[in-house]
Design a protein around this motif. Structure first.
Motif, PDB file in Angstrom:
ATOM      1  N   HIS A  43       0.822  -1.220   0.000  1.00 57.51           N
ATOM      2  CA  HIS A  43       0.000   0.000   0.000  1.00 57.51           C
ATOM      3  C   HIS A  43       0.852   1.266   0.000  1.00 57.51           C
ATOM      4  CE1 HIS A  43       1.118  -0.964   4.047  1.00 57.51           C
ATOM      5  NE2 HIS A  43       0.506   0.073   4.585  1.00 57.51           N
ATOM      6  N   LYS A  56      -3.266   4.251   2.358  1.00 61.53           N
ATOM      7  CA  LYS A  56      -4.130   3.516   3.284  1.00 61.53           C
ATOM      8  C   LYS A  56      -5.240   2.819   2.512  1.00 61.53           C
ATOM      9  CE  LYS A  56      -3.511   6.078   7.590  1.00 61.53           C
ATOM     10  NZ  LYS A  56      -3.354   4.936   8.497  1.00 61.53           N
ATOM     11  N   VAL A  57      -5.768   1.765   3.113  1.00 61.86           N
ATOM     12  CA  VAL A  57      -6.966   1.115   2.574  1.00 61.86           C
ATOM     13  C   VAL A  57      -8.146   1.485   3.465  1.00 61.86           C
ATOM     14  CG1 VAL A  57      -5.834  -0.827   1.443  1.00 61.86           C
ATOM     15  CG2 VAL A  57      -6.416  -1.020   3.874  1.00 61.86           C
ATOM     16  N   GLU A  69     -11.413   7.033   1.547  1.00 59.13           N
ATOM     17  CA  GLU A  69     -12.134   7.280   2.794  1.00 59.13           C
ATOM     18  C   GLU A  69     -13.403   6.413   2.828  1.00 59.13           C
ATOM     19  OE1 GLU A  69     -10.848   8.893   5.401  1.00 59.13           O
ATOM     20  OE2 GLU A  69      -9.113   9.150   4.109  1.00 59.13           O
TER      21      GLU A  69
HETATM   22  N1  LIG Z   1      -9.584   7.572   7.210  1.00 59.61           N
HETATM   23  C1  LIG Z   1      -9.355   6.331   6.531  1.00 59.61           C
HETATM   24  C2  LIG Z   1      -8.564   5.419   7.428  1.00 59.61           C
HETATM   25  C3  LIG Z   1      -7.980   4.277   6.672  1.00 59.61           C
HETATM   26  C4  LIG Z   1      -6.942   3.521   7.510  1.00 59.61           C
HETATM   27  O1  LIG Z   1      -6.402   4.037   8.496  1.00 59.61           O
HETATM   28  N2  LIG Z   1      -6.604   2.303   7.075  1.00 59.61           N
HETATM   29  C5  LIG Z   1      -5.598   1.510   7.742  1.00 59.61           C
HETATM   30  C6  LIG Z   1      -6.081   0.065   7.847  1.00 59.61           C
HETATM   31  S1  LIG Z   1      -7.095  -0.208   9.230  1.00 59.61           S
HETATM   32  C7  LIG Z   1      -4.339   1.442   6.898  1.00 59.61           C
HETATM   33  O2  LIG Z   1      -4.419   1.437   5.687  1.00 59.61           O
HETATM   34  N3  LIG Z   1      -3.189   1.333   7.559  1.00 59.61           N
HETATM   35  C8  LIG Z   1      -1.955   1.080   6.911  1.00 59.61           C
HETATM   36  C9  LIG Z   1      -0.980   2.214   7.032  1.00 59.61           C
HETATM   37  O3  LIG Z   1      -1.376   3.342   7.316  1.00 59.61           O
HETATM   38  O4  LIG Z   1       0.178   1.941   6.811  1.00 59.61           O
HETATM   39  C10 LIG Z   1     -10.693   5.692   6.107  1.00 59.61           C
HETATM   40  O5  LIG Z   1     -11.659   5.838   6.870  1.00 59.61           O
HETATM   41  O6  LIG Z   1     -10.780   5.079   5.043  1.00 59.61           O
END
Ligand SMILES: N[C@@H](CCC(=O)N[C@@H](CS)C(=O)NCC(=O)O)C(=O)O
Length: 210
Positions: A43, A56-57, A69
């Motif tokens: 990612h 992010k996902v 989002e």
């Molecule tokens: N504000 C975003 C938050 C997305 C988020 O924090 N995703 C986490 C997974 S729970 C992620 O991709 N984390 C990996 C990283 O940041 O490295 C949404 O609501 O889509």
């Protein structure tokens, strides 16, 4: 032969992208799954950063347009496929409350959960947009007490978004097992679409571990 579906879904199992996975399952529209392995940092690679610069996902593309989002994606999908009955349409007096709940999860519920999860001290309730974790939960509790869903009889994208945060917050033992919230979460978890999502996500975890 069928071409590329309009929706491409960028997903990592056991992450917030399960919110969109659930939404897609409720929606019943075809999509192509693009799996990302967070442990392999997929990612954070340029091809994905071009879709979500936050790295992010979840993310989706719809007809080639990137949307990120989770709450925005769910809102977009519900509006784009109104036949699913997952949106409250513009012009309906419940549209405002529906949007309120869609925004309430990322702007109030989630920050409160993260505060508690990391034992961050409460900031001033009048300065924090989410007031306090307890106030946030209290508002949700009163909304789901009548039920069965946030908007009454109609299950909407707002239930996917708020419900996902509540289920996750309960799982990580941050959200207390208040009877109204526990009953609402149970109603959501009984939905066949969410049960299919749990089963599918477990398969994807195994696939990535192999
Ligand atoms: N504000 C975003 C938050 C997305 C988020 O924090 N995703 C986490 C997974 S729970 C992620 O991709 N984390 C990996 C990283 O940041 O490295 C949404 O609501 O889509």
């Amino acid at each position: 032969m069928a071409g590329e579906p309009d929706i491409v879904f960028y997903h990592a199992p056991q992450s917030r992208s399960i919110i969109v996975q659930w939404m897609l399952e409720e929606l019943g529209q075809p999509f192509r799954l693009h799996l990302l392995n967070l442990k392999k940092n997929e990612h954070k690679q340029p091809d994905y950063l071009a879709i979500n610069p936050m790295g992010k996902v979840p993310a989706i593309t719809h007809k080639g347009v990137a949307i990120t989002e989770a709450a925005a994606i769910c809102c977009f999908l519900a509006d784009t496929y109104p036949e699913s009955g997952l949106a409250v349409p513009v012009g309906d007096p419940r549209r405002g409350p529906y949007l309120k709940w869609l925004f309430f999860s990322p702007s109030c519920l989630e920050p409160g959960i993260i505060d508690r999860m990391f034992s961050r001290p409460d900031v001033s309730p009048s300065s924090a947009g989410w007031g306090s974790f307890d106030a946030t939960l209290d508002v949700i509790t009163r909304a789901v007490a009548a039920g069965p869903y946030l908007l009454g009889a109609q299950f909407t994208a707002a239930d996917v978004v708020i419900g996902s945060s509540l289920i996750w917050g309960t799982m990580v033992k941050v959200i207390p097992e208040w009877p109204e919230i526990a009953a609402y979460a149970r109603r959501l978890q009984e939905r066949p679409a969410l049960q299919r999502v749990y089963a599918r996500d477990a398969e994807l975890v195994a696939l990535q571990a192999a």
